[in-house]
Design a protein around this motif. Structure first.
Motif, PDB file in Angstrom:
ATOM      1  N   THR A  94     -10.211   0.555 -14.025  1.00 44.14           N
ATOM      2  CA  THR A  94      -8.561   1.005 -14.217  1.00 44.14           C
ATOM      3  C   THR A  94      -8.591   2.570 -13.889  1.00 44.14           C
ATOM      4  OG1 THR A  94      -9.251  -0.312 -16.780  1.00 44.14           O
ATOM      5  CG2 THR A  94      -7.387   1.758 -16.581  1.00 44.14           C
ATOM      6  N   HIS A  95      -9.279   3.252 -13.939  1.00 36.59           N
ATOM      7  CA  HIS A  95      -8.430   4.751 -12.143  1.00 36.59           C
ATOM      8  C   HIS A  95      -8.177   4.124 -11.107  1.00 36.59           C
ATOM      9  CE1 HIS A  95     -11.204   6.175 -15.945  1.00 36.59           C
ATOM     10  NE2 HIS A  95      -9.348   7.317 -16.208  1.00 36.59           N
ATOM     11  N   ALA A  96      -9.550   3.289 -11.292  1.00 38.13           N
ATOM     12  CA  ALA A  96      -9.071   2.967  -9.374  1.00 38.13           C
ATOM     13  C   ALA A  96      -7.683   2.426  -9.006  1.00 38.13           C
ATOM     14  CB  ALA A  96     -10.257   1.567  -8.849  1.00 38.13           C
ATOM     15  N   VAL A 121       1.020  -1.149   0.027  1.00 41.64           N
ATOM     16  CA  VAL A 121      -0.109  -0.039  -0.057  1.00 41.64           C
ATOM     17  C   VAL A 121       0.930   1.204  -0.554  1.00 41.64           C
ATOM     18  CG1 VAL A 121      -2.389   0.948   1.207  1.00 41.64           C
ATOM     19  CG2 VAL A 121      -1.895  -1.166   1.254  1.00 41.64           C
ATOM     20  N   ARG A 122       0.223   2.641  -0.566  1.00 42.28           N
ATOM     21  CA  ARG A 122       1.132   3.529  -0.825  1.00 42.28           C
ATOM     22  C   ARG A 122       1.182   3.597   0.634  1.00 42.28           C
ATOM     23  NH1 ARG A 122       1.181   6.494  -5.689  1.00 42.28           N
ATOM     24  NH2 ARG A 122       1.605   5.001  -7.785  1.00 42.28           N
ATOM     25  N   THR A 142      -0.003  -7.067  -2.724  1.00 37.27           N
ATOM     26  CA  THR A 142      -0.844  -7.477  -0.640  1.00 37.27           C
ATOM     27  C   THR A 142      -2.254  -7.337  -1.471  1.00 37.27           C
ATOM     28  OG1 THR A 142      -0.555  -5.057  -0.269  1.00 37.27           O
ATOM     29  CG2 THR A 142       0.646  -6.274   0.453  1.00 37.27           C
ATOM     30  N   VAL A 143      -2.657  -8.412  -0.315  1.00 42.40           N
ATOM     31  CA  VAL A 143      -4.430  -8.469  -0.655  1.00 42.40           C
ATOM     32  C   VAL A 143      -5.304  -7.564  -0.061  1.00 42.40           C
ATOM     33  CG1 VAL A 143      -5.709  -9.931   0.634  1.00 42.40           C
ATOM     34  CG2 VAL A 143      -4.528 -10.761  -0.329  1.00 42.40           C
ATOM     35  N   ILE A 144      -4.218  -6.666   0.724  1.00 44.29           N
ATOM     36  CA  ILE A 144      -4.829  -5.243   1.366  1.00 44.29           C
ATOM     37  C   ILE A 144      -4.871  -4.167  -0.585  1.00 44.29           C
ATOM     38  CG2 ILE A 144      -4.605  -3.424   2.822  1.00 44.29           C
ATOM     39  CD1 ILE A 144      -3.428  -5.361   4.527  1.00 44.29           C
ATOM     40  N   GLN A 154      -7.667  -4.954  -1.902  1.00 42.19           N
ATOM     41  CA  GLN A 154      -8.807  -4.561  -1.727  1.00 42.19           C
ATOM     42  C   GLN A 154      -9.084  -3.178  -1.610  1.00 42.19           C
ATOM     43  OE1 GLN A 154      -8.541  -6.327   2.074  1.00 42.19           O
ATOM     44  NE2 GLN A 154      -9.379  -8.226   1.769  1.00 42.19           N
ATOM     45  N   GLU A 155      -7.900  -2.103  -1.595  1.00 40.44           N
ATOM     46  CA  GLU A 155      -7.982  -0.568  -1.689  1.00 40.44           C
ATOM     47  C   GLU A 155      -8.987  -0.419  -3.651  1.00 40.44           C
ATOM     48  OE1 GLU A 155      -5.148   3.426  -1.352  1.00 40.44           O
ATOM     49  OE2 GLU A 155      -4.779   0.963  -0.245  1.00 40.44           O
ATOM     50  N   ALA A 156      -7.936  -0.962  -4.070  1.00 44.57           N
ATOM     51  CA  ALA A 156      -8.804  -0.877  -5.614  1.00 44.57           C
ATOM     52  C   ALA A 156      -9.742  -0.975  -5.515  1.00 44.57           C
ATOM     53  CB  ALA A 156      -7.410  -1.265  -5.825  1.00 44.57           C
ATOM     54  N   LEU A 157     -10.615  -2.582  -5.044  1.00 45.68           N
ATOM     55  CA  LEU A 157     -12.370  -2.244  -5.602  1.00 45.68           C
ATOM     56  C   LEU A 157     -12.999  -2.201  -4.166  1.00 45.68           C
ATOM     57  CD1 LEU A 157     -11.208  -6.586  -5.566  1.00 45.68           C
ATOM     58  CD2 LEU A 157     -11.588  -4.906  -7.132  1.00 45.68           C
ATOM     59  N   SER A 158     -12.644  -0.878  -3.230  1.00 49.10           N
ATOM     60  CA  SER A 158     -13.397  -0.095  -2.791  1.00 49.10           C
ATOM     61  C   SER A 158     -13.453   1.170  -3.710  1.00 49.10           C
ATOM     62  CB  SER A 158     -12.577  -0.038  -1.941  1.00 49.10           C
ATOM     63  OG  SER A 158     -10.859   0.514  -1.263  1.00 49.10           O
TER      64      SER A 158
END
Length: 189
Positions: free
Chosen positions: A73-75, A17-18, A56-58, A61-65
């Motif tokens: 694509t933008h997410a 995660v960034r 990572t899974v996190i 999940q962040e992109a999917l949320s």
């Protein structure tokens, strides 16, 4: 299959995660085990990374949320993951399990067979609609196929003119799509 016999190690870069809008790459030393019953080797299972993934899974999940508010694509770009990494049926199913999907009636999506099956498994009788990119791609493929079939019956000059006007025909198709879009909006409202 359980074993304690370590075959070796492998270093793998994992995208995390960034932090402060900077990319984070974790260097992971993965253990590789050897099966005692056969000559196969296998990597250890890690809870924070899905199999065959380099993030990572996190992060996924962040992109999917974020994809609930914008396109996938933008997410993915915002989070730093390519959309292709996120476009897996398993990823979609995990995301659906986390969300309240009781009131979902219409899904606009890529029409891949795996995605349709996962949406049908997770949602109750949804109306599945092709997204604009998928629909336009299909239309361009059909249009290109017809153009290639027609060019075989033409003279040399006509073939060259047809080849030079590819962009013109594409713009005609996109203009008709915009008109259809307006008509669909009227019908839906």
């Amino acid at each position: 299959m359980k074993t304690q016999r370590i075959h070796g190690y492998r270093w793998q870069g994992i995208q995390g995660v960034r932090i402060a809008n900077k990319k984070v790459e974790l260097q992971l030393k993965k253990r590789r085990y050897r099966c005692l019953a056969c000559p196969h080797t296998l990597f250890e299972k890690l809870s924070f990374i899905d199999r065959y993934q380099h993030h990572t899974v996190i992060l996924a999940q962040e992109a999917l949320s974020l994809s609930s508010e914008m396109c996938l694509t933008h997410a993915g770009r915002l989070v730093g993951v390519s959309a292709n990494r996120l476009r897996r049926a398993e990823t979609l199913e995990k995301y659906f399990k986390q969300c309240d999907t009781a009131n979902v009636q219409i899904v606009v999506m890529d029409l891949s067979k795996a995605f349709k099956e996962s949406v049908r498994r997770q949602l109750v009788d949804p109306l599945i609609i092709a997204d604009r990119f998928y629909f336009m791609r299909q239309a361009y493929w059909v249009f290109g196929q017809v153009r290639r079939e027609v060019k075989h019956d033409l003279y040399q000059e006509q073939r060259i003119r047809l080849k030079r006007n590819k962009e013109f025909y594409g713009s005609l198709l996109s203009r008709s799509m915009k008109q259809d879009k307006k008509e669909w909006r009227k019908k839906l409202n």
